[in-house]
Design a protein around this motif. Structure first.
Motif, PDB file in Angstrom:
ATOM      1  N   GLU A  41       0.842  -1.234  -0.041  1.00  0.00           N
ATOM      2  CA  GLU A  41      -0.399   0.070  -0.280  1.00  0.00           C
ATOM      3  C   GLU A  41       0.656   1.210  -0.189  1.00  0.00           C
ATOM      4  N   ASP A  42       2.248   1.055  -0.481  1.00  0.00           N
ATOM      5  CA  ASP A  42       3.288   2.167  -0.613  1.00  0.00           C
ATOM      6  C   ASP A  42       3.776   2.618  -2.154  1.00  0.00           C
ATOM      7  N   THR A  43       2.664   1.710  -2.810  1.00  0.00           N
ATOM      8  CA  THR A  43       3.231   1.261  -4.157  1.00  0.00           C
ATOM      9  C   THR A  43       2.469   3.002  -5.403  1.00  0.00           C
ATOM     10  N   ASP A  44       3.133   3.454  -6.028  1.00  0.00           N
ATOM     11  CA  ASP A  44       2.942   4.226  -7.085  1.00  0.00           C
ATOM     12  C   ASP A  44       1.235   3.340  -7.858  1.00  0.00           C
ATOM     13  N   GLU A  45       0.966   1.982  -7.291  1.00  0.00           N
ATOM     14  CA  GLU A  45      -0.134   1.723  -8.301  1.00  0.00           C
ATOM     15  C   GLU A  45      -0.835   1.651  -7.541  1.00  0.00           C
ATOM     16  N   TRP A  46      -0.820   0.744  -5.645  1.00  0.00           N
ATOM     17  CA  TRP A  46      -1.957   1.812  -4.717  1.00  0.00           C
ATOM     18  C   TRP A  46      -2.588   2.475  -4.560  1.00  0.00           C
ATOM     19  N   ALA A  47      -1.460   3.876  -4.438  1.00  0.00           N
ATOM     20  CA  ALA A  47      -1.854   5.248  -4.372  1.00  0.00           C
ATOM     21  C   ALA A  47      -2.648   5.968  -6.155  1.00  0.00           C
ATOM     22  N   LEU A  48      -2.811   4.926  -7.225  1.00  0.00           N
ATOM     23  CA  LEU A  48      -3.328   5.540  -8.408  1.00  0.00           C
ATOM     24  C   LEU A  48      -4.660   5.165  -8.307  1.00  0.00           C
ATOM     25  N   GLU A  49      -4.337   3.828  -7.796  1.00  0.00           N
ATOM     26  CA  GLU A  49      -6.177   2.936  -8.063  1.00  0.00           C
ATOM     27  C   GLU A  49      -7.003   3.707  -7.109  1.00  0.00           C
ATOM     28  N   ASN A  50      -6.374   3.927  -5.500  1.00  0.00           N
ATOM     29  CA  ASN A  50      -6.847   4.993  -4.854  1.00  0.00           C
ATOM     30  C   ASN A  50      -7.298   5.988  -4.656  1.00  0.00           C
ATOM     31  N   ASN A  51      -6.918   6.646  -5.560  1.00  0.00           N
ATOM     32  CA  ASN A  51      -7.581   8.018  -6.298  1.00  0.00           C
ATOM     33  C   ASN A  51      -5.869   9.157  -5.491  1.00  0.00           C
ATOM     34  N   HIS A  52      -4.925   9.008  -5.215  1.00  0.00           N
ATOM     35  CA  HIS A  52      -4.207   9.459  -4.859  1.00  0.00           C
ATOM     36  C   HIS A  52      -3.193   9.489  -6.046  1.00  0.00           C
ATOM     37  N   VAL A  53      -2.775  11.318  -6.288  1.00  0.00           N
ATOM     38  CA  VAL A  53      -1.631  11.628  -7.208  1.00  0.00           C
ATOM     39  C   VAL A  53      -0.584  11.162  -6.498  1.00  0.00           C
ATOM     40  N   SER A  54       0.265   9.903  -7.533  1.00  0.00           N
ATOM     41  CA  SER A  54       1.396   9.170  -6.554  1.00  0.00           C
ATOM     42  C   SER A  54       2.502  10.606  -7.207  1.00  0.00           C
ATOM     43  N   ILE A  55       3.939   9.977  -6.245  1.00  0.00           N
ATOM     44  CA  ILE A  55       4.757  10.341  -6.179  1.00  0.00           C
ATOM     45  C   ILE A  55       6.273  10.234  -6.358  1.00  0.00           C
ATOM     46  N   VAL A  56       7.213   9.332  -7.311  1.00  0.00           N
ATOM     47  CA  VAL A  56       7.994   8.682  -6.525  1.00  0.00           C
ATOM     48  C   VAL A  56       9.591   9.012  -7.244  1.00  0.00           C
ATOM     49  N   PRO A  57      10.608   9.469  -6.130  1.00  0.00           N
ATOM     50  CA  PRO A  57      11.363   9.735  -6.480  1.00  0.00           C
ATOM     51  C   PRO A  57      12.264   8.508  -7.312  1.00  0.00           C
ATOM     52  N   VAL A  58      12.833   8.976  -8.653  1.00  0.00           N
ATOM     53  CA  VAL A  58      13.672   8.080  -9.193  1.00  0.00           C
ATOM     54  C   VAL A  58      14.755   8.416  -9.901  1.00  0.00           C
ATOM     55  N   GLN A  59      15.753   7.712  -9.809  1.00  0.00           N
ATOM     56  CA  GLN A  59      16.805   8.051  -9.773  1.00  0.00           C
ATOM     57  C   GLN A  59      17.813   7.878 -11.161  1.00  0.00           C
ATOM     58  N   PHE A  60      19.055   7.885 -11.656  1.00  0.00           N
ATOM     59  CA  PHE A  60      19.315   7.087 -12.669  1.00  0.00           C
ATOM     60  C   PHE A  60      21.020   7.076 -12.906  1.00  0.00           C
ATOM     61  N   ASP A  61      21.323   6.755 -11.940  1.00  0.00           N
ATOM     62  CA  ASP A  61      21.929   5.410 -11.063  1.00  0.00           C
ATOM     63  C   ASP A  61      21.410   4.209 -10.819  1.00  0.00           C
ATOM     64  N   ILE A  62      21.658   3.430 -11.668  1.00  0.00           N
ATOM     65  CA  ILE A  62      20.381   2.315 -11.785  1.00  0.00           C
ATOM     66  C   ILE A  62      21.906   1.489 -11.303  1.00  0.00           C
ATOM     67  N   THR A  63      22.310   1.100 -10.248  1.00  0.00           N
ATOM     68  CA  THR A  63      23.903   0.556  -9.591  1.00  0.00           C
ATOM     69  C   THR A  63      22.908  -0.257  -9.025  1.00  0.00           C
ATOM     70  N   ALA A  64      23.552  -1.979  -9.557  1.00  0.00           N
ATOM     71  CA  ALA A  64      22.301  -2.615  -8.317  1.00  0.00           C
ATOM     72  C   ALA A  64      23.230  -2.391  -6.588  1.00  0.00           C
ATOM     73  N   HIS A  65      22.907  -2.121  -5.895  1.00  0.00           N
ATOM     74  CA  HIS A  65      24.385  -1.960  -4.794  1.00  0.00           C
ATOM     75  C   HIS A  65      25.028  -3.100  -4.126  1.00  0.00           C
ATOM     76  N   HIS A  66      23.766  -3.478  -4.060  1.00  0.00           N
ATOM     77  CA  HIS A  66      23.187  -4.690  -2.573  1.00  0.00           C
ATOM     78  C   HIS A  66      24.240  -5.600  -3.839  1.00  0.00           C
ATOM     79  N   PHE A  67      24.537  -5.902  -4.619  1.00  0.00           N
ATOM     80  CA  PHE A  67      24.926  -7.166  -5.166  1.00  0.00           C
ATOM     81  C   PHE A  67      26.288  -6.817  -5.285  1.00  0.00           C
ATOM     82  N   ILE A  68      26.926  -5.856  -4.682  1.00  0.00           N
ATOM     83  CA  ILE A  68      28.730  -5.944  -5.189  1.00  0.00           C
ATOM     84  C   ILE A  68      29.132  -6.597  -4.317  1.00  0.00           C
ATOM     85  N   LYS A  69      28.848  -6.454  -3.304  1.00  0.00           N
ATOM     86  CA  LYS A  69      29.989  -7.297  -1.933  1.00  0.00           C
ATOM     87  C   LYS A  69      29.282  -8.706  -2.210  1.00  0.00           C
ATOM     88  N   THR A  70      28.701  -9.247  -3.107  1.00  0.00           N
ATOM     89  CA  THR A  70      28.844 -11.066  -3.191  1.00  0.00           C
ATOM     90  C   THR A  70      29.182 -11.086  -4.027  1.00  0.00           C
TER      91      THR A  70
END
Length: 258
Positions: free
Chosen positions: A221-250
């Motif tokens: 219920e914290d997603t843009d799809e949920w917000a829009l389905e429930n008549n909220h304007v959704s704001i998602v902050p997005v970034q253009f760094d698409i590095t999978a930082h969590h996988f670097i250690k592995t």
């Protein structure tokens, strides 16, 4: 000299689209604007840029006595690049893209020309917002979008956005009185289940139409799809760094240099 912010306005539906005409109306109440937008629809172009053909930009007059407008032969990302390097008198204080005819929520952000224009501005260190209305019709009614576009834009100009971040704003296709407010969200885990409609030309050559349906795989219920389905304007902050930082250690545990 004007103390108003300089705002670059662009889109992916083309310079004549009703969505960008609405965005221009709103931005004129906030700052000085210059419009640089594609001369024809560029939906689904993603972050494509023109490399191997000529790029044109022609000044046009579409009810634009108070500001300059340029019709560009390239993609949305081309429009922003050309605007910054050639057409604007200085670096803009803000770039707004849209208002898109149709959703750019969840996975759609990857394919979106609207959001790619905003992201291109973000790469240049310019605060940027992509606006979309959940109505794909050319004759969509953007009236309910205006107050939300204005509120969000004014907040961005006042508060700023971190470098490397742009805002993806989607607006439900309901009347203004039915919109419950603005909700800050994460991007939903959703995707298109795609199929190709295979056909033949009269000469017997195969050709294809891309079809499919959108599937939301995310129950949060914290997603843009949920917000829009429930008549909220959704704001998602997005970034253009698409590095999978969590996988670097592995990855660093792999025996890649043995």
């Amino acid at each position: 000299m004007s103390k108003k912010p300089l705002i670059l306005v662009t889109n992916d539906d083309g310079i004549n689209a009703p969505g960008i005409r609405t965005l221009i109306q709103v931005m004129k109440t906030i700052g000085d604007i210059i419009v640089v937008a594609p001369d024809s629809p560029q939906s689904g172009m993603g972050h494509a840029i023109t490399l191997d053909s000529t790029l044109y930009a022609e000044e046009v007059n579409i009810n634009s006595e108070s500001h300059k407008e340029y019709s560009c032969s390239g993609t949305p990302a081309d429009c922003v690049k050309l605007a910054i390097r050639e057409l604007l008198p200085r670096k803009p204080d803000l770039c707004v893209s849209g208002i898109n005819h149709g959703s750019n929520s969840s996975i759609n952000v990857i394919y979106s020309g609207t959001m790619s224009a905003a992201i291109e501005a973000g790469i240049e260190g310019i605060p940027a917002i992509g606006f979309s209305l959940l109505d794909y019709s050319w004759n969509a009614n953007f009236e309910a979008s205006k107050s939300f576009v204005k509120t969000i834009t004014k907040n961005v100009l006042k508060e700023g956005i971190p470098n490397g971040v742009v805002l993806n704003v989607n607006i439900p296709n309901v009347s203004e009185k039915d919109i419950k407010g603005i909700k800050i969200c994460r991007q939903a885990k959703a995707n298109w289940v795609e199929e190709f409609d295979k056909r033949k030309t009269p000469q017997g050559k195969d050709y294809y139409w891309l079809t499919g349906k959108f599937v939301n795989l995310d129950g949060g219920e914290d997603t843009d799809e949920w917000a829009l389905e429930n008549n909220h304007v959704s704001i998602v902050p997005v970034q253009f760094d698409i590095t999978a930082h969590h996988f670097i250690k592995t990855l660093n545990t792999w025996k890649l240099n043995d």
